[in-house]
Design a protein around this motif. Structure first.
Motif, short mmCIF file in Angstrom:
data_model
loop_
_atom_site.label_atom_id
_atom_site.label_comp_id
_atom_site.label_asym_id
_atom_site.label_seq_id
_atom_site.Cartn_x
_atom_site.Cartn_y
_atom_site.Cartn_z
N TRP A 167 0.80 -1.22 0.00
CA TRP A 167 0.00 0.00 0.00
C TRP A 167 0.84 1.27 0.00
N ILE A 168 2.12 1.18 0.31
CA ILE A 168 2.96 2.39 0.36
C ILE A 168 3.51 2.76 -1.02
N HIS A 169 3.21 1.97 -2.05
CA HIS A 169 3.62 2.30 -3.42
C HIS A 169 2.53 3.11 -4.12
N THR A 170 2.30 4.31 -3.66
CA THR A 170 1.26 5.12 -4.28
C THR A 170 1.56 6.60 -4.11
N GLU A 171 1.10 7.38 -5.08
CA GLU A 171 1.16 8.84 -4.98
C GLU A 171 -0.20 9.42 -4.61
N ARG A 172 -1.19 8.58 -4.43
CA ARG A 172 -2.54 9.07 -4.13
C ARG A 172 -2.71 9.39 -2.65
N ILE A 173 -1.78 8.98 -1.83
CA ILE A 173 -1.81 9.31 -0.40
C ILE A 173 -0.66 10.27 -0.14
N ASP A 174 -0.98 11.43 0.42
CA ASP A 174 0.05 12.43 0.66
C ASP A 174 0.83 12.11 1.94
N ARG A 175 0.30 12.51 3.06
CA ARG A 175 0.96 12.27 4.35
C ARG A 175 -0.02 11.61 5.32
N PHE A 180 2.27 8.52 13.10
CA PHE A 180 2.38 7.35 12.24
C PHE A 180 3.60 7.47 11.34
N GLU A 181 3.83 8.67 10.78
CA GLU A 181 4.99 8.90 9.92
C GLU A 181 6.29 8.71 10.69
N TYR A 182 6.28 8.97 11.98
CA TYR A 182 7.51 8.86 12.77
C TYR A 182 7.90 7.40 13.00
N VAL A 183 6.91 6.52 13.11
CA VAL A 183 7.17 5.12 13.47
C VAL A 183 7.14 4.20 12.26
N PHE A 184 6.17 4.38 11.38
CA PHE A 184 5.93 3.41 10.31
C PHE A 184 6.38 3.92 8.95
N ASN A 185 6.67 2.98 8.06
CA ASN A 185 6.95 3.32 6.68
C ASN A 185 5.63 3.73 6.01
N THR A 186 5.68 4.77 5.21
CA THR A 186 4.48 5.33 4.61
C THR A 186 4.73 5.62 3.13
N PRO A 187 3.69 5.93 2.37
CA PRO A 187 3.90 6.30 0.97
C PRO A 187 4.90 7.45 0.80
N ILE A 208 8.34 -2.37 7.38
CA ILE A 208 7.15 -1.93 8.10
C ILE A 208 7.46 -0.66 8.91
N LEU A 209 8.59 -0.66 9.58
CA LEU A 209 8.96 0.45 10.45
C LEU A 209 10.00 1.36 9.78
N ILE A 210 9.86 2.65 10.03
CA ILE A 210 10.85 3.61 9.54
C ILE A 210 11.83 3.98 10.66
N VAL A 211 11.60 3.48 11.86
CA VAL A 211 12.46 3.83 13.00
C VAL A 211 13.89 3.34 12.80
N TRP A 212 14.07 2.24 12.05
CA TRP A 212 15.44 1.75 11.81
C TRP A 212 16.23 2.81 11.04
#
Length: 290
Positions: A167-175, A180-187, A208-212
């Motif tokens: 689901w993170i492979h999209t340009e249709r979701i901005d932020r 959530f952006e701080y902890v998880f991987n997002t579009p 899954i996590l962007i904290v790494w």
């Protein structure tokens, strides 16, 4: 151990539904600045995904054999319980980060992973553009199996990680919300990862996590609009060429190398590595005769 569901198989209907919804969304509300969809590109991504299923089944035979041998040799055992599964998912995501990072900085590993970055589009079909040579991934997870994680539990965690990243492979979701952006991987984070600009290269490796990435210094926030693709795009929709083009380039570079040091560098250094040119001989000082 308990039977664990095939996460990828159960998620296929959702993959199809979300892709159709995204296509309709792009058609009804186009964004002239977005990469959007292109029929040949989307077809190539789907073809690469289908091919990866066949090749992954083939690679699983030796990988499962190695993992099973390691699991039999270790005296450790991690039971599959309601509270251990989240811990195994966390550990798998940690090792995924290092596997992903390694596949960006070592050229022979990049030759496998480059497939996923070869599209100049960024949409849900891009998530399906998977490599056919994923035999390079398994060594990164040996420590988990040696720690007592059953190979089937590892497979479940890896599948869950892969499904999350769809689901993170999209340009249709901005932020997403800030927490959530701080902890998880997002579009937004993953758009940076797929960008080819210099400041975005080799960033945001999390699954899954962007904290790494925040912990290990590889995080960059999205600021300017990404330009997707490779620094040197391959200009082909042929799945075989998409799957093998970097291996072909490595072979050519190794054949043209001046010596064994350069040959090793062409294989094991970074994708953009170039040998240091030999210093030009200093011009001999002219002798002035008086």
């Amino acid at each position: 151990m308990p039977n664990l569901p095939d996460v990828v198989l159960w998620s296929i209907p959702a993959f199809v539904l979300l892709t159709v919804v995204e296509m309709i969304s792009v058609r009804l509300h186009p964004d002239e600045n977005a990469a959007g969809y292109e029929a040949k590109d989307a077809a190539t991504s789907v073809g690469m995904g289908l091919g990866s299923l066949a090749f992954d089944f083939l690679w699983k035979i030796p990988i499962v054999a190695v993992y099973t041998a390691v699991h039999e040799l270790t005296p450790l055992r991690v039971p599959v319980l309601w509270w251990t599964v989240p811990l195994m998912l966390l550990a798998q995501d940690f090792f995924y980060y290092w596997s992903h990072r390694g596949h960006h900085v070592i050229r022979i590993l990049w030759a496998c992973h480059v497939v996923h970055h070869s599209s100049r589009r960024f949409n849900l079909t891009t998530a399906l553009r998977q490599p056919w040579t994923s035999l390079t991934v398994w060594p990164f997870y040996v420590p988990l199996v040696a720690a007592g994680v059953h190979p089937a539990a590892l497979a479940f965690c890896s599948s869950a990680n892969l499904v999350y990243q769809f689901w993170i492979h999209t340009e249709r979701i901005d932020r997403m919300p800030r927490w959530f952006e701080y902890v998880f991987n997002t579009p937004s984070h993953h758009r940076v990862h797929h960008a080819s600009q210099g400041g975005y290269l080799d960033r945001n490796f999390g699954g899954i996590l962007i904290v790494w990435d925040r912990l290990f210094g590889s995080f960059v926030a999205e600021t300017v609009r990404p330009v997707y693709g490779l620094t040197k795009n391959i200009n082909t929709f042929n799945p075989v060429k998409v799957a093998t083009h970097e291996y072909v380039a490595i072979v050519k570079d190794v054949r043209a190398a001046a010596g064994w040091r350069e040959r090793a560098g062409r294989v094991f250094r970074g994708p953009g590595w170039q040998p240091t040119p030999a210093p030009a001989p200093e011009a001999a000082e002219e002798t002035v005769v008086v």
